[in-house]
Motif scaffolding. Sequence first.
Motif, PDB file in Angstrom:
ATOM      1  N   GLY A  91      -9.227  17.124   5.722  1.00 18.96           N
ATOM      2  CA  GLY A  91     -10.388  16.572   5.057  1.00 18.96           C
ATOM      3  C   GLY A  91     -10.479  16.840   3.579  1.00 18.96           C
ATOM      4  N   ARG A  92      -9.448  17.440   2.989  1.00 14.23           N
ATOM      5  CA  ARG A  92      -9.488  17.763   1.565  1.00 14.23           C
ATOM      6  C   ARG A  92      -8.276  17.184   0.845  1.00 14.23           C
ATOM      7  NH1 ARG A  92     -11.229  24.219   1.574  1.00 14.23           N
ATOM      8  NH2 ARG A  92     -13.222  23.944   2.683  1.00 14.23           N
ATOM      9  N   GLU A  93      -8.493  16.816  -0.415  1.00 15.31           N
ATOM     10  CA  GLU A  93      -7.381  16.366  -1.239  1.00 15.31           C
ATOM     11  C   GLU A  93      -6.556  17.571  -1.671  1.00 15.31           C
ATOM     12  OE1 GLU A  93      -6.511  13.282  -4.927  1.00 15.31           O
ATOM     13  OE2 GLU A  93      -8.567  13.935  -4.516  1.00 15.31           O
ATOM     14  N   VAL A  94      -5.241  17.457  -1.548  1.00 13.79           N
ATOM     15  CA  VAL A  94      -4.325  18.550  -1.895  1.00 13.79           C
ATOM     16  C   VAL A  94      -3.158  17.980  -2.687  1.00 13.79           C
ATOM     17  CG1 VAL A  94      -4.931  19.903   0.158  1.00 13.79           C
ATOM     18  CG2 VAL A  94      -3.021  18.277   0.273  1.00 13.79           C
ATOM     19  N   ALA A  95      -2.341  18.864  -3.237  1.00 14.70           N
ATOM     20  CA  ALA A  95      -1.139  18.419  -3.937  1.00 14.70           C
ATOM     21  C   ALA A  95      -0.204  17.731  -2.945  1.00 14.70           C
ATOM     22  CB  ALA A  95      -0.437  19.609  -4.578  1.00 14.70           C
ATOM     23  N   PRO A  96       0.445  16.645  -3.364  1.00 10.93           N
ATOM     24  CA  PRO A  96       1.363  15.931  -2.462  1.00 10.93           C
ATOM     25  C   PRO A  96       2.696  16.670  -2.344  1.00 10.93           C
ATOM     26  CG  PRO A  96       1.328  14.838  -4.589  1.00 10.93           C
ATOM     27  CD  PRO A  96       0.337  15.965  -4.681  1.00 10.93           C
ATOM     28  N   VAL A  97       2.831  17.445  -1.295  1.00  7.54           N
ATOM     29  CA  VAL A  97       4.058  18.205  -1.052  1.00  7.54           C
ATOM     30  C   VAL A  97       4.762  17.585   0.158  1.00  7.54           C
ATOM     31  CG1 VAL A  97       5.020  20.459  -0.490  1.00  7.54           C
ATOM     32  CG2 VAL A  97       3.020  20.292  -1.996  1.00  7.54           C
ATOM     33  N   PRO A  98       5.982  17.072  -0.004  1.00  3.51           N
ATOM     34  CA  PRO A  98       6.628  16.316   1.086  1.00  3.51           C
ATOM     35  C   PRO A  98       7.369  17.192   2.088  1.00  3.51           C
ATOM     36  CG  PRO A  98       7.987  16.194  -0.868  1.00  3.51           C
ATOM     37  CD  PRO A  98       6.771  16.982  -1.260  1.00  3.51           C
ATOM     38  N   ASP A  99       6.637  18.137   2.699  1.00  4.88           N
ATOM     39  CA  ASP A  99       7.235  19.019   3.691  1.00  4.88           C
ATOM     40  C   ASP A  99       6.676  18.787   5.090  1.00  4.88           C
ATOM     41  OD1 ASP A  99       4.690  20.000   3.387  1.00  4.88           O
ATOM     42  OD2 ASP A  99       5.284  22.057   2.883  1.00  4.88           O
ATOM     43  N   GLY A 100       5.903  17.710   5.262  1.00  5.44           N
ATOM     44  CA  GLY A 100       5.308  17.415   6.561  1.00  5.44           C
ATOM     45  C   GLY A 100       3.976  18.078   6.806  1.00  5.44           C
ATOM     46  N   SER A 101       3.456  18.811   5.813  1.00  4.84           N
ATOM     47  CA  SER A 101       2.216  19.557   6.023  1.00  4.84           C
ATOM     48  C   SER A 101       0.971  18.767   5.648  1.00  4.84           C
ATOM     49  CB  SER A 101       2.240  20.852   5.205  1.00  4.84           C
ATOM     50  OG  SER A 101       2.216  20.572   3.809  1.00  4.84           O
ATOM     51  N   CYS A 102       1.130  17.605   4.995  1.00  8.17           N
ATOM     52  CA  CYS A 102      -0.035  16.852   4.539  1.00  8.17           C
ATOM     53  C   CYS A 102       0.277  15.363   4.511  1.00  8.17           C
ATOM     54  CB  CYS A 102      -0.482  17.320   3.144  1.00  8.17           C
ATOM     55  SG  CYS A 102       0.692  16.954   1.814  1.00  8.17           S
ATOM     56  N   ASP A 103      -0.794  14.582   4.501  1.00  6.53           N
ATOM     57  CA  ASP A 103      -0.661  13.151   4.259  1.00  6.53           C
ATOM     58  C   ASP A 103      -0.229  12.942   2.803  1.00  6.53           C
ATOM     59  OD1 ASP A 103      -0.941  10.356   4.498  1.00  6.53           O
ATOM     60  OD2 ASP A 103      -3.003  10.454   3.777  1.00  6.53           O
ATOM     61  N   ILE A 104       0.570  11.928   2.556  1.00  5.67           N
ATOM     62  CA  ILE A 104       0.963  11.553   1.195  1.00  5.67           C
ATOM     63  C   ILE A 104       0.612  10.097   1.021  1.00  5.67           C
ATOM     64  CG2 ILE A 104       2.865  11.304  -0.446  1.00  5.67           C
ATOM     65  CD1 ILE A 104       4.265  13.591   1.018  1.00  5.67           C
ATOM     66  N   THR A 105      -0.163   9.804  -0.005  1.00  9.52           N
ATOM     67  CA  THR A 105      -0.692   8.457  -0.171  1.00  9.52           C
ATOM     68  C   THR A 105      -0.749   8.092  -1.643  1.00  9.52           C
ATOM     69  OG1 THR A 105      -2.631   7.068   0.269  1.00  9.52           O
ATOM     70  CG2 THR A 105      -3.049   9.366  -0.166  1.00  9.52           C
ATOM     71  N   ALA A 106      -0.783   6.804  -1.921  1.00 13.60           N
ATOM     72  CA  ALA A 106      -0.987   6.298  -3.272  1.00 13.60           C
ATOM     73  C   ALA A 106      -1.692   4.963  -3.173  1.00 13.60           C
ATOM     74  CB  ALA A 106       0.345   6.149  -4.013  1.00 13.60           C
ATOM     75  N   HIS A 107      -2.537   4.654  -4.156  1.00  7.94           N
ATOM     76  CA  HIS A 107      -3.267   3.395  -4.155  1.00  7.94           C
ATOM     77  C   HIS A 107      -2.295   2.217  -4.152  1.00  7.94           C
ATOM     78  CE1 HIS A 107      -6.511   6.042  -4.817  1.00  7.94           C
ATOM     79  NE2 HIS A 107      -7.278   5.277  -5.561  1.00  7.94           N
ATOM     80  N   VAL A 108      -2.805   1.061  -3.720  1.00  8.39           N
ATOM     81  CA  VAL A 108      -1.971  -0.115  -3.482  1.00  8.39           C
ATOM     82  C   VAL A 108      -2.226  -1.185  -4.539  1.00  8.39           C
ATOM     83  CG1 VAL A 108      -1.337  -1.898  -1.801  1.00  8.39           C
ATOM     84  CG2 VAL A 108      -2.059   0.373  -1.013  1.00  8.39           C
ATOM     85  N   ALA A 109      -1.158  -1.770  -5.042  1.00  6.86           N
ATOM     86  CA  ALA A 109      -1.259  -2.931  -5.926  1.00  6.86           C
ATOM     87  C   ALA A 109      -1.399  -4.175  -5.050  1.00  6.86           C
ATOM     88  CB  ALA A 109      -0.036  -3.019  -6.831  1.00  6.86           C
ATOM     89  N   LEU A 110      -2.593  -4.405  -4.532  1.00  9.64           N
ATOM     90  CA  LEU A 110      -2.799  -5.528  -3.614  1.00  9.64           C
ATOM     91  C   LEU A 110      -2.538  -6.869  -4.285  1.00  9.64           C
ATOM     92  CD1 LEU A 110      -5.992  -4.589  -1.531  1.00  9.64           C
ATOM     93  CD2 LEU A 110      -3.618  -4.741  -0.724  1.00  9.64           C
ATOM     94  N   ASP A 111      -2.726  -6.946  -5.603  1.00  9.35           N
ATOM     95  CA  ASP A 111      -2.447  -8.205  -6.289  1.00  9.35           C
ATOM     96  C   ASP A 111      -0.966  -8.553  -6.239  1.00  9.35           C
ATOM     97  OD1 ASP A 111      -2.042  -5.958  -7.891  1.00  9.35           O
ATOM     98  OD2 ASP A 111      -2.654  -6.944  -9.739  1.00  9.35           O
ATOM     99  N   ALA A 112      -0.107  -7.528  -6.224  1.00  6.88           N
ATOM    100  CA  ALA A 112       1.331  -7.778  -6.099  1.00  6.88           C
ATOM    101  C   ALA A 112       1.695  -8.203  -4.686  1.00  6.88           C
ATOM    102  CB  ALA A 112       2.122  -6.529  -6.497  1.00  6.88           C
ATOM    103  N   CYS A 113       0.981  -7.691  -3.694  1.00 11.63           N
ATOM    104  CA  CYS A 113       1.253  -8.044  -2.295  1.00 11.63           C
ATOM    105  C   CYS A 113       0.822  -9.469  -1.967  1.00 11.63           C
ATOM    106  CB  CYS A 113       0.511  -7.092  -1.358  1.00 11.63           C
ATOM    107  SG  CYS A 113       1.008  -5.363  -1.433  1.00 11.63           S
ATOM    108  N   ALA A 114      -0.172  -9.980  -2.674  1.00 14.33           N
ATOM    109  CA  ALA A 114      -0.835 -11.220  -2.284  1.00 14.33           C
ATOM    110  C   ALA A 114       0.082 -12.432  -2.368  1.00 14.33           C
ATOM    111  CB  ALA A 114      -2.065 -11.440  -3.154  1.00 14.33           C
ATOM    112  N   GLY A 115       0.042 -13.253  -1.339  1.00 17.77           N
ATOM    113  CA  GLY A 115       0.740 -14.532  -1.350  1.00 17.77           C
ATOM    114  C   GLY A 115      -0.083 -15.591  -2.062  1.00 17.77           C
ATOM    115  N   PRO A 116       0.465 -16.795  -2.215  1.00 16.24           N
ATOM    116  CA  PRO A 116      -0.215 -17.839  -2.998  1.00 16.24           C
ATOM    117  C   PRO A 116      -1.540 -18.312  -2.421  1.00 16.24           C
ATOM    118  CG  PRO A 116       1.745 -18.713  -1.897  1.00 16.24           C
ATOM    119  CD  PRO A 116       1.792 -17.233  -1.749  1.00 16.24           C
TER     120      PRO A 116
END
Length: 348
Positions: free
Chosen positions: A247-272
């Motif tokens: 339930g808390r934001e933490v440093a993104p450490v890629p050892d399997g101990s936490c979720d790792i996330t980043a915001h999405v460029a939905l405008d780049a994903c969008a189709g015509p």
Amino acid sequence: MTNEWCGWREATERALYDPGDGFYTRPGGPGPAGHFRTSVHASPLYAEAVATLLCRVDTALGRPDELALVDVGAGRGELLAGVLAALPGEVAARLRPCAVELAARPPGLDPRIDWRGELPAPGSVTGLLFANEWLDNVPVDVVETDADGVPRRVLVRADGTERLGDPVDGADAQWLGRWWAPPPAGGGVDAPDAASPGLRAEIGRPRDEAWARAVRTLRAGLAVAVDYAHERGGRPPFGTLTGFRDGREVAPVPDGSCDITAHVALDACAGPSAQRLTQRAALRALGVDGRRPPLALAATDPAGYVRALSAAGAAAELTDPAGLGGFGWLLEPVGGACAGLLGPPDAA
């Protein structure tokens, strides 16, 4: 987890989805609800709104004999269970609910829900595909400008230590040039320019490709992605990569101990043919309203007033423009029948 140097995309893939020890896939884990609060977990109103949208899709498609609801990144199946509970019986009887999730099927899940580890085959689905906070967990590489302003791939070890690697090239460089615009000129004395060292970005090309694959599963219907999002020209100059645990934001450490996330460029994903709007606008179009009930109801129906007040509070949380209401919704119709089901775009 290995402690070798690699890009953030590879490191995140292992940390989140390693079959034996990934943050999301390790046996017995609590799932997303144990670590952060999504709209699905905030209130049953969210599942009810998705049920309303599904009914609109059903009507637009002429009430097919078999109607699909595909939940991509299904967590522990909470959204599908909520939608099934909210649907009219006649629609539920024709529904084929499908969860797409790498984690194992949770015990006690409604037996009507098909649980699978990959998307359905292209062109095999008629109905609604819904991806709530899925794309932000599709791993991406991170780049940072060096002392000369050259974007270089950021390398990381399992303990979170970083260093700069080779310059970005090829398709990733093309994506970066098109979709992650430099800060605007005249942004103020403290605004960095495109050549400033230390600027960071996440290369969203894998998410564009993942979303395109998801949309292609539809024969006819509507695909919806809901996520933390930002727009070209307003990307955060230092990126958005972060971690969550308990339930808390933490440093993104890629050892399997936490979720790792980043915001999405939905405008780049969008189709015509895609439509983009805020969650606030989308949920309001689906009947979720945070206005308080009239005080007079407290005198005539005290219990009803309390229920209505509670629902208004939950709706206000889901539509708060400074919180969940600020999420981006990307709606991609497949075939003409499901275009415009939420009306014209509205950023309100």
